[in-house]
Every structure is written in C-alpha cells, then in structure tokens.
Design an enzyme around this catalytic site. Structure first.
Site, PDB file in Angstrom:
ATOM      1  N   HIS A  73      12.379 -27.616 -52.032  1.00  0.00           N
ATOM      2  CA  HIS A  73      12.385 -28.020 -53.305  1.00  0.00           C
ATOM      3  C   HIS A  73      12.122 -29.709 -53.331  1.00  0.00           C
ATOM      4  O   HIS A  73      11.356 -29.942 -53.998  1.00  0.00           O
ATOM      5  CB  HIS A  73      13.329 -27.475 -54.254  1.00  0.00           C
ATOM      6  CG  HIS A  73      13.426 -28.026 -55.604  1.00  0.00           C
ATOM      7  ND1 HIS A  73      12.277 -27.727 -56.426  1.00  0.00           N
ATOM      8  CD2 HIS A  73      14.144 -29.152 -55.980  1.00  0.00           C
ATOM      9  CE1 HIS A  73      12.614 -28.631 -57.479  1.00  0.00           C
ATOM     10  NE2 HIS A  73      13.583 -29.506 -57.129  1.00  0.00           N
ATOM     11  N   SER A 124       7.351 -26.087 -56.143  1.00  0.00           N
ATOM     12  CA  SER A 124       7.896 -25.687 -54.987  1.00  0.00           C
ATOM     13  C   SER A 124       8.521 -24.197 -54.886  1.00  0.00           C
ATOM     14  O   SER A 124       9.089 -23.706 -54.212  1.00  0.00           O
ATOM     15  CB  SER A 124       9.216 -26.423 -54.785  1.00  0.00           C
ATOM     16  OG  SER A 124      10.053 -26.341 -56.086  1.00  0.00           O
TER      17      SER A 124
END
Length: 298
Positions: free
Chosen positions: A162, A227
């Site tokens: 992420h 993400s």
C-alpha cells in the site's frame, strides 16, 4: 481522531526488549506463528533504527517476493484502465521493480531525483505529528512488512505494498508530491482535536481515496484505491460527489469497508486548486471559517 490508526496492529516492547505486533483475531496471519515472528522481527528493525544511519535491510523471503509479484501483476491492468494519467506517468518514471520487493532505501533513491521525497521505516502507527508533519519535509513514514501470503490481494492494514505502490506513485509526481507537502505544512499548524480531525478526514477523502474526472471517465488518484485490488474495481459504483471541503471534512466514514461516498475533482488542476488551496490555508479555525455542515450520512 486519526481513524486510520485503527488499521494498524499495535506494536509493544516488553521489559526484556522483545517486540510484539498484536494482530487482530480476524487477521489472515493471526494463526501463523512464522508470519507473526516475521512481523515482530521486521517491526523491531524499524524501532531500532537511528535516523542518522542507513535504513534497515529486510531480507525478504521468496514467499513475500511472490506476494509482491502477484499484486504487481494483478494491479497493472487495473491501473491502465482506472488510474489517473498523473499517477501512471509518475509510476513509469519511478520504475519500481515488479519481480522483487524494493527496499525503502531504494524507493527513496528512485524518488529523490523526481520530487525530493524519501521513505523512513515505521514499525506500525506513528503519531499524527510525525506522519503528517513529515510530509512537509519530504518524508513518508512507511511500514516494511508484507501482507500474509494466504491472501495476497487483501490486507486489513497498510503494508509496504500500500505504502509503495499506492503512495509511491503519487509522491513521484511533482504536482501531487507538492500537494502532500502542503498537507504536511497544514498539519504542523494544527493544535486542536477538532482542527486535526477535520484535516485528517479531508486527507482521507483526497490523498487516500480521491478520484478525478479525465476524458469523461472517473479515475483514481487516492493511494487507498490504487493499492486495492478489490476496491479499485468498485469505486465507480460509489456515490460520487463534487469536491466540497466543508462537507467532506465532517463526513463520517467506515475504514473497514469499501467507501460508499467519494469526492471527484474535475481534473488534476481542479484538485490542486481546491484541495491545495485548503491545505495552504488550513488552520484550527478552518471548520468554522468554511461553514461546515452535517452531510448526508454514509
């Protein structure tokens, strides 16, 4: 305040120096002793880091490398269709490897010539002042662990994927990197809980979950969407509202599910004008000055 903190597993250090990452009962890796030991080890590296020294090296396992390769492969096609041009062009400049996990030092080395940003390791959650304030100095505090291999396309908490694939691409764009710096400077001006809550919520709906209209299509620029293998496919089905700082700053949201309400900018220039303008002038009086109101509930 700082609702995103709930996404992180708490990290504690015992009197004998042992570091423990406390995973939630429903975490994919909670029943895997090897994964838990791995998380503890990686967290200990970050906690032991001295900012005057090199960023700690993580010798990623083949299992972790395969998670990275899987996510890169699966997100590539989604980014082509659903990510904004600014992000895709910046990612091409950043040129992250897709066959192996780049360490934070390497990500910083790639970012620095583009925008001056670099990454610093974090064991888990860092304070409001450290995380947001660091952006003003071109520093992004990032975890180094990787999600559990049983669910490579899902994580209940921000992991290195992420932070590097999501945020790294935005930090590689000079214009979006400047927007992050403005956010960091704003955070440093804030002292009240109300001011910080308002700021963090705007950050959530823009830097983390922002969308933008390009060539008649809705595309993502927020790191949380970029993400997420699942949510990036679903965000166009959310209720899309026009940028409204006064409203989004007080909108309640649930961090544990796909966001049902998103705010769209009419192009990157519109985003920089409205959100950049807010960050430039944001202070503890911002909620009152903007005449905030109670928006429709999620």
């Amino acid at each position: 305040m700082f609702k995103e903190a709930q996404l992180y597993a708490p990290v504690t250090t015992s009197v004998d120096g042992a570091v423990t990452v406390h995973l939630a009962d429903d975490h994919p890796g909670v029943g895997d002793p090897d994964y838990r030991a791995r998380r503890n080890h990686i967290a200990s590296l970050a906690l032991g880091w001295d900012a005057s020294g090199p960023i700690p090296h993580v010798d990623y396992t083949e299992q972790e490398q395969e998670v990275w390769r899987t996510v890169c492969r699966e997100l590539a096609a989604k980014h082509e269709r659903l990510a904004c041009d600014e992000y895709r062009e910046a990612m091409a400049q950043l040129a992250l490897p897709v066959d192996r996990i780049p360490e934070l030092r390497e990500v910083g080395d790639r970012l620095r010539p583009l925008t001056g940003f670099e990454y610093h390791p974090a064991a888990g959650l860092v304070s409001f002042d450290e995380f947001y304030g660091g952006l003003a100095d071109g520093v992004f505090h990032s975890t180094q662990y990787v999600r559990h291999h049983a669910r490579p396309l899902y994580t209940p908490e921000p992991d290195l994927i992420h932070e590097v694939i999501g945020h790294g691409g935005t930090l590689a764009s000079p214009r979006l990197a400047d927007l992050n710096r403005l956010a960091g400077r704003a955070a440093r001006r804030l002292e009240t809980d109300a001011g910080r809550d308002f700021f963090a919520t705007v950050f959530w709906f823009t830097i983390e979950f922002g969308v933008v209209r390009e060539a008649g299509e809705l595309r993502a620029y927020g790191a949380g969407l970029l993400s997420s293998y699942g949510e990036i496919e679903e965000f166009r089905g959310a209720e899309i509202r026009p940028l409204d700082i006064a409203e989004m700053g007080v909108l309640e949201y649930d961090i544990t599910r796909y966001q049902p309400i998103l705010y769209a900018a009419d192009g990157i220039e519109h985003l920089l004008d409205v959100v950049g303008g807010f960050f430039s002038e944001c202070d503890d009086d911002a909620p009152v000055r903007l005449g905030t109101r109670t928006p429709a509930k999620v």
